[in-house]
Design an enzyme around this catalytic site. Structure first.
Site, mmCIF file in Angstrom:
data_model
loop_
_atom_site.group_PDB
_atom_site.id
_atom_site.type_symbol
_atom_site.label_atom_id
_atom_site.label_comp_id
_atom_site.label_asym_id
_atom_site.label_seq_id
_atom_site.Cartn_x
_atom_site.Cartn_y
_atom_site.Cartn_z
ATOM 1 C CB CYS A 106 22.830 -16.667 26.942
ATOM 2 S SG CYS A 106 24.194 -18.216 27.155
ATOM 3 C CB CYS A 147 26.222 -19.332 30.890
ATOM 4 S SG CYS A 147 26.709 -19.518 29.348
ATOM 5 C CB SER A 148 25.756 -14.491 30.961
ATOM 6 O OG SER A 148 27.068 -14.900 31.127
ATOM 7 C CB CYS A 149 27.193 -16.461 25.157
ATOM 8 S SG CYS A 149 27.724 -18.078 26.058
HETATM 9 FE FE FE Z 1 26.323 -18.027 27.658
#
Ligand code: FE
Length: 213
Positions: free
Chosen positions: A117, A120-122
């Site tokens: 991602c 961010c951190s999906c």
């Molecule tokens: Fe994300």
């Protein structure tokens, strides 16, 4: 105006080791402030927060491993998984009602998928649980798209030269589950035995499924 704009877009983190994590105390403070306000205003209760954390912690990569093992032994299930991963996960008892769309990507001898991602951190939390710290690091997010083969090597994953590496970028609306290749030497194995070979990182694409000794 001189100088190289491109260089300014990069931070030194772009070249940090993938394992580097970044504690961000400002986010922890922000989370606490918002949570305390929501509780004070009666929007949520502390118990709601606790239950949600318990639910998140109850989700582990073991669920994803069961799904992959099922796909390895059941071609019809694999077809359904590749067509609609959320529906297939529901079949396996995963509650995906609060989950974004999940797309399953099958690795083959010709093509290997790696999920990142970049923003961010999906992550497909309903199926894999909480993402590892390195997945959230800016080094992983920045470097995987630029030099995937090098990043994979740092994870100890070496792919033959001819294999195409396809990096897929998760978003808030679309998450990915990699279906690793079934290791050789597992003919006739049942799903439980197969699932034990499917580690978390093999479903992100930074590793392969474990080959039995
Ligand atoms: Fe994300």
């Amino acid at each position: 105006m001189s100088g190289n704009h491109h260089d300014h877009l990069h931070t030194h983190d772009d070249h940090a080791p993938v394992g580097a994590t970044e504690p961000r105390p400002e986010y922890a403070r922000l989370e606490r402030a918002v949570r305390e306000l929501l509780i004070a205003k009666g929007v949520i209760t502390a118990d709601d927060v606790r239950k949600q954390i318990e639910l998140m912690d109850s989700r582990t990569p073991a669920m994803g491993a069961k799904i992959v093992a099922r796909a390895w032994v059941d071609p019809a299930f694999k077809t359904r998984l590749l067509k609609d991963a959320k529906a297939a996960a529901e079949e396996m008892g995963v509650d995906t009602s609060n989950s974004a769309t999940v797309v399953a990507l099958e690795n083959t001898p010709a093509r290997h998928h790696v999920v990142v991602c970049t923003l961010c951190s999906c992550y497909p939390k309903a199926i894999l649980g909480v993402p590892p710290a390195w997945y959230k690091s800016s080094a992983y997010r920045a470097r995987t798209v630029k030099e995937p083969r090098k990043v994979l090597a740092e994870f100890g994953t070496f792919l033959p030269e001819g294999v195409e590496i396809r990096v897929v970028d998760s978003t808030a609306d679309m998450r990915y589950l990699v279906v690793p290749m079934r290791p050789a030497g597992t003919e006739g194995w049942n799903e439980d035995r197969l699932a034990a070979l499917v580690g978390r990182d093999s479903m992100i694409g930074t590793a392969l499924a474990t080959t039995p000794a």
